[in-house]
Scaffold this motif. Sequence first.
Motif, PDB file in Angstrom:
ATOM      1  N   CYS A 463       4.182 -13.258 -26.762  1.00  0.00           N
ATOM      2  CA  CYS A 463       4.684 -14.626 -26.902  1.00  0.00           C
ATOM      3  C   CYS A 463       5.401 -14.893 -28.252  1.00  0.00           C
ATOM      4  N   GLN A 464       5.161 -13.811 -29.220  1.00  0.00           N
ATOM      5  CA  GLN A 464       5.777 -13.955 -30.379  1.00  0.00           C
ATOM      6  C   GLN A 464       5.195 -15.203 -31.491  1.00  0.00           C
ATOM      7  N   GLY A 465       4.019 -15.429 -31.114  1.00  0.00           N
ATOM      8  CA  GLY A 465       3.510 -16.553 -31.803  1.00  0.00           C
ATOM      9  C   GLY A 465       3.758 -17.972 -31.223  1.00  0.00           C
ATOM     10  N   ARG A 466       4.328 -18.299 -30.137  1.00  0.00           N
ATOM     11  CA  ARG A 466       4.572 -19.384 -29.806  1.00  0.00           C
ATOM     12  C   ARG A 466       3.259 -20.244 -29.411  1.00  0.00           C
ATOM     13  N   VAL A 467       2.444 -19.276 -28.775  1.00  0.00           N
ATOM     14  CA  VAL A 467       0.891 -20.075 -28.566  1.00  0.00           C
ATOM     15  C   VAL A 467       0.154 -20.323 -29.649  1.00  0.00           C
ATOM     16  N   CYS A 468       0.067 -19.268 -30.597  1.00  0.00           N
ATOM     17  CA  CYS A 468      -0.827 -19.166 -31.526  1.00  0.00           C
ATOM     18  C   CYS A 468      -0.513 -19.752 -33.174  1.00  0.00           C
ATOM     19  N   GLY A 469       0.845 -19.974 -33.077  1.00  0.00           N
ATOM     20  CA  GLY A 469       1.561 -19.977 -34.310  1.00  0.00           C
ATOM     21  C   GLY A 469       0.878 -21.056 -35.145  1.00  0.00           C
ATOM     22  N   HIS A 470       0.744 -22.233 -34.575  1.00  0.00           N
ATOM     23  CA  HIS A 470       0.301 -23.425 -35.142  1.00  0.00           C
ATOM     24  C   HIS A 470      -1.288 -23.216 -35.779  1.00  0.00           C
ATOM     25  N   ALA A 471      -1.897 -22.670 -34.874  1.00  0.00           N
ATOM     26  CA  ALA A 471      -3.224 -22.409 -35.329  1.00  0.00           C
ATOM     27  C   ALA A 471      -3.494 -21.036 -36.310  1.00  0.00           C
ATOM     28  N   THR A 472      -2.532 -20.099 -36.272  1.00  0.00           N
ATOM     29  CA  THR A 472      -2.692 -19.338 -37.467  1.00  0.00           C
ATOM     30  C   THR A 472      -2.212 -19.671 -38.584  1.00  0.00           C
ATOM     31  N   ALA A 473      -1.101 -20.423 -38.694  1.00  0.00           N
ATOM     32  CA  ALA A 473      -0.702 -21.335 -39.871  1.00  0.00           C
ATOM     33  C   ALA A 473      -1.715 -22.031 -40.451  1.00  0.00           C
ATOM     34  N   ALA A 474      -2.219 -22.873 -39.559  1.00  0.00           N
ATOM     35  CA  ALA A 474      -3.508 -23.952 -40.111  1.00  0.00           C
ATOM     36  C   ALA A 474      -4.861 -23.209 -40.491  1.00  0.00           C
ATOM     37  N   LEU A 475      -5.155 -22.141 -39.742  1.00  0.00           N
ATOM     38  CA  LEU A 475      -6.362 -21.376 -40.218  1.00  0.00           C
ATOM     39  C   LEU A 475      -6.164 -20.539 -41.470  1.00  0.00           C
ATOM     40  N   THR A 476      -4.894 -20.082 -41.751  1.00  0.00           N
ATOM     41  CA  THR A 476      -4.638 -19.263 -42.690  1.00  0.00           C
ATOM     42  C   THR A 476      -4.564 -20.323 -43.957  1.00  0.00           C
ATOM     43  N   ALA A 477      -3.869 -21.289 -44.001  1.00  0.00           N
ATOM     44  CA  ALA A 477      -4.091 -22.338 -45.093  1.00  0.00           C
ATOM     45  C   ALA A 477      -5.560 -22.783 -45.479  1.00  0.00           C
ATOM     46  N   ARG A 478      -6.405 -23.109 -44.275  1.00  0.00           N
ATOM     47  CA  ARG A 478      -7.743 -23.466 -44.458  1.00  0.00           C
ATOM     48  C   ARG A 478      -8.548 -22.383 -45.193  1.00  0.00           C
ATOM     49  N   ALA A 479      -8.287 -21.135 -44.752  1.00  0.00           N
ATOM     50  CA  ALA A 479      -9.081 -19.967 -45.315  1.00  0.00           C
ATOM     51  C   ALA A 479      -8.835 -19.684 -46.782  1.00  0.00           C
ATOM     52  N   THR A 480      -7.506 -19.919 -47.138  1.00  0.00           N
ATOM     53  CA  THR A 480      -7.159 -19.794 -48.465  1.00  0.00           C
ATOM     54  C   THR A 480      -7.260 -21.278 -49.423  1.00  0.00           C
ATOM     55  N   GLY A 481      -7.806 -22.163 -48.711  1.00  0.00           N
ATOM     56  CA  GLY A 481      -8.464 -23.282 -49.283  1.00  0.00           C
ATOM     57  C   GLY A 481      -7.280 -24.179 -49.755  1.00  0.00           C
ATOM     58  N   ARG A 482      -6.119 -24.419 -48.914  1.00  0.00           N
ATOM     59  CA  ARG A 482      -5.043 -25.208 -49.247  1.00  0.00           C
ATOM     60  C   ARG A 482      -4.544 -25.920 -47.910  1.00  0.00           C
ATOM     61  N   ALA A 483      -3.737 -27.178 -48.246  1.00  0.00           N
ATOM     62  CA  ALA A 483      -3.253 -27.993 -46.965  1.00  0.00           C
ATOM     63  C   ALA A 483      -2.183 -27.275 -46.466  1.00  0.00           C
ATOM     64  N   LEU A 484      -2.099 -27.298 -45.172  1.00  0.00           N
ATOM     65  CA  LEU A 484      -1.088 -26.688 -44.245  1.00  0.00           C
ATOM     66  C   LEU A 484       0.304 -27.262 -44.566  1.00  0.00           C
ATOM     67  N   ALA A 485       1.340 -26.080 -45.184  1.00  0.00           N
ATOM     68  CA  ALA A 485       2.534 -26.451 -45.671  1.00  0.00           C
ATOM     69  C   ALA A 485       3.745 -26.033 -44.981  1.00  0.00           C
ATOM     70  N   ALA A 486       4.974 -26.818 -45.293  1.00  0.00           N
ATOM     71  CA  ALA A 486       5.986 -26.300 -44.221  1.00  0.00           C
ATOM     72  C   ALA A 486       6.344 -24.865 -44.248  1.00  0.00           C
ATOM     73  N   SER A 487       6.271 -24.156 -45.334  1.00  0.00           N
ATOM     74  CA  SER A 487       6.516 -22.772 -45.290  1.00  0.00           C
ATOM     75  C   SER A 487       5.438 -21.793 -44.579  1.00  0.00           C
ATOM     76  N   ASP A 488       4.308 -22.415 -44.261  1.00  0.00           N
ATOM     77  CA  ASP A 488       3.320 -21.799 -43.300  1.00  0.00           C
ATOM     78  C   ASP A 488       3.996 -21.950 -42.004  1.00  0.00           C
ATOM     79  N   LEU A 489       4.301 -23.122 -41.572  1.00  0.00           N
ATOM     80  CA  LEU A 489       4.797 -23.359 -40.340  1.00  0.00           C
ATOM     81  C   LEU A 489       6.175 -22.561 -39.975  1.00  0.00           C
ATOM     82  N   ARG A 490       7.077 -22.640 -40.913  1.00  0.00           N
ATOM     83  CA  ARG A 490       8.485 -21.833 -40.897  1.00  0.00           C
ATOM     84  C   ARG A 490       8.087 -20.480 -40.770  1.00  0.00           C
ATOM     85  N   GLY A 491       7.106 -19.689 -41.277  1.00  0.00           N
ATOM     86  CA  GLY A 491       6.887 -18.342 -41.430  1.00  0.00           C
ATOM     87  C   GLY A 491       6.735 -17.734 -40.155  1.00  0.00           C
ATOM     88  N   LEU A 492       6.113 -18.529 -39.142  1.00  0.00           N
ATOM     89  CA  LEU A 492       5.849 -18.046 -37.870  1.00  0.00           C
ATOM     90  C   LEU A 492       6.680 -18.593 -36.702  1.00  0.00           C
TER      91      LEU A 492
END
Lengths: 518, 83
Positions: A463-492
């Motif tokens: 699915c090329q991240g269509r299903v988990c893209g938002h979660a992966t971006a949000a969880l990455t931001a969370r694990a690195t201790g920052r807010a979800l940014a536009a670049s997180d969403l764009r990258g996926l």
Amino acid sequence: MRDEPAAADVAADIAVIGAGPAGLAAAVTAAAAGRDVALVDAAPRPGGQFYRHRAVSSEEEDRRGGRGWETFVRLREGLAAVRYLRGHRVWHIEPGFVVHALAGDGAERGEGGNGDEAAEGGERGGRAVEIRARALILAPGAHDRVLPFPGWDLPGVLTAGAAQALAKGNGVAPGARTVVAGTGPFLLPVAAALATAGSTVAGIFEANRPFGFGAALARHPARLAEAAGYAAALARARIPYLMGRAVVAAHGDDAVTAVTVARLDAGWRPVAGTERLVECDTVAVGHGFAPQLELPLQLGCATRVTAEGDLVVEVDAAQRTSVPGVYAAGEITGIGGAQLALVEGELAALSVLAAGGASAGEMSSAAMSAAAMSAAARAVSGKAVSGKGVAWLLARRRRLRAFAAALGAAYAVRPGWPAWLRDDTVVCRCEEVPYERLVAAVALGATDPRTVKLLSRAGMGWCQGRVCGHATAALTARATGRALAASDLRGLVQRPIAQPIRLGDLAHAPETREKEPP
Amino acid sequence: MSDFEITFDGRPIPVAAGQTVGAALIAAGIRSWRRTRVADRPRGLFCGIGVCFDCLVTVNDRPGLRACLVEARPGDVIRSGRA
């Protein structure tokens, strides 16, 4: 309607991608002005997800009406002047523009009832087709966004959109006893459709507490009436609607047999001690919608992040993207529903018409001429979708966008949801990547979702991240201790190929592949 | 309301014209038709509109088709699988 035999090459003035409300409105409006319009859509029937209907039941739908069906009937009639390429799945668009699609074998077989033809966008195998056009109107729509929770990969758990597609598009209840959960007003028609299809709906669990939304609703009588209609339907079917609650786990061995529902705090963290078990064989879940951005991103269209945290295509007042000659309408410019999509589609078409013979380059720098758009609107009045002037359309767009913003604020995804994950909860369904492996990738030094993806394989499957893209971006931001940014969403969401395709199908591409060097 | 039949792993499945293979399987009470590569978990329909690829199925010996998109045709031979 004029059904095109899936010719190897189609040339048109304007190619419209997507035959949902926005694309239909755009195609019909532009064709009413006498322009040569190709409408390219993957589905066997027009209407997109909103006007989804069964092949055998459109006569019945025509009689029953409802939910703007009359508008759809008018649009469908307008297709008579459009080159409607059904069953054509677009996988790439070259600048210039060359639209590459895969045409299903049903696209020219002429099967099915009611004059409709089965055409599956090449799912059974297809042929490569090129559509050339001077202007593009992108209206690919959106798909359900679902946040992961323990057990969400069990059979019987499906998206709210899937439940609705089964009920509305196929006349099938996905199960005997369904729990509807997530967030957003879309959960209401889904529950109503499930009840109509014969499923018992054990409850609707809305994660937000959208009390403030009533004021916005009161300013939109049509939407208020719609909401009241659903409320009455739910009451008749005795379906409980509970706010501030979520399905935090699904249970079962080879299929779901029960879910755990918990109360959430305002930030969507489950409140300890409030869990209760609800038996069900089906869960219909949705946390809003994700715009389908593959095609605009391929073309280099600028994106922006909305107040609700959605990545969308940036358009100006004339529905123009940052790329000359490329216009966008509907959900990809911001989730706003079918009414807004219809208006944006019509405006996008008027904008293309106003551009007239001007080359794409000239248009990009010139300010959009309201007078030219009004002239275009007058030229198609009576034949276009609304039959109204540009001022009316612009005012309606402003009003509907304000409503969409209120809706988005009331039903946004809140940041506390990862609290319901367990270490072994699958985040990426395709590659079966558990939450702990994403956390491990961050521990290894990954600070952005693309690196997390490379290290964990989350988002690298079919699915090329269509299903988990938002979660992966949000969880990455969370694990690195920052807010979800536009670049997180764009990258996926950047995918060189918009639709997975078989190499074998491309091998049957037309022979006219030679092109001038750029 | 059944217009024709297809088979799933040899078992006859009734289909109403216009239904997808996935919808016909769900209507027949079949919830999963694939097992995953890594954890050998069952999968069936999830997104229902061709986005997620969970519902991959073999139709007339052609593997990897999305059951939610393929409209069933009379006599289609559907097989479960591993992908």
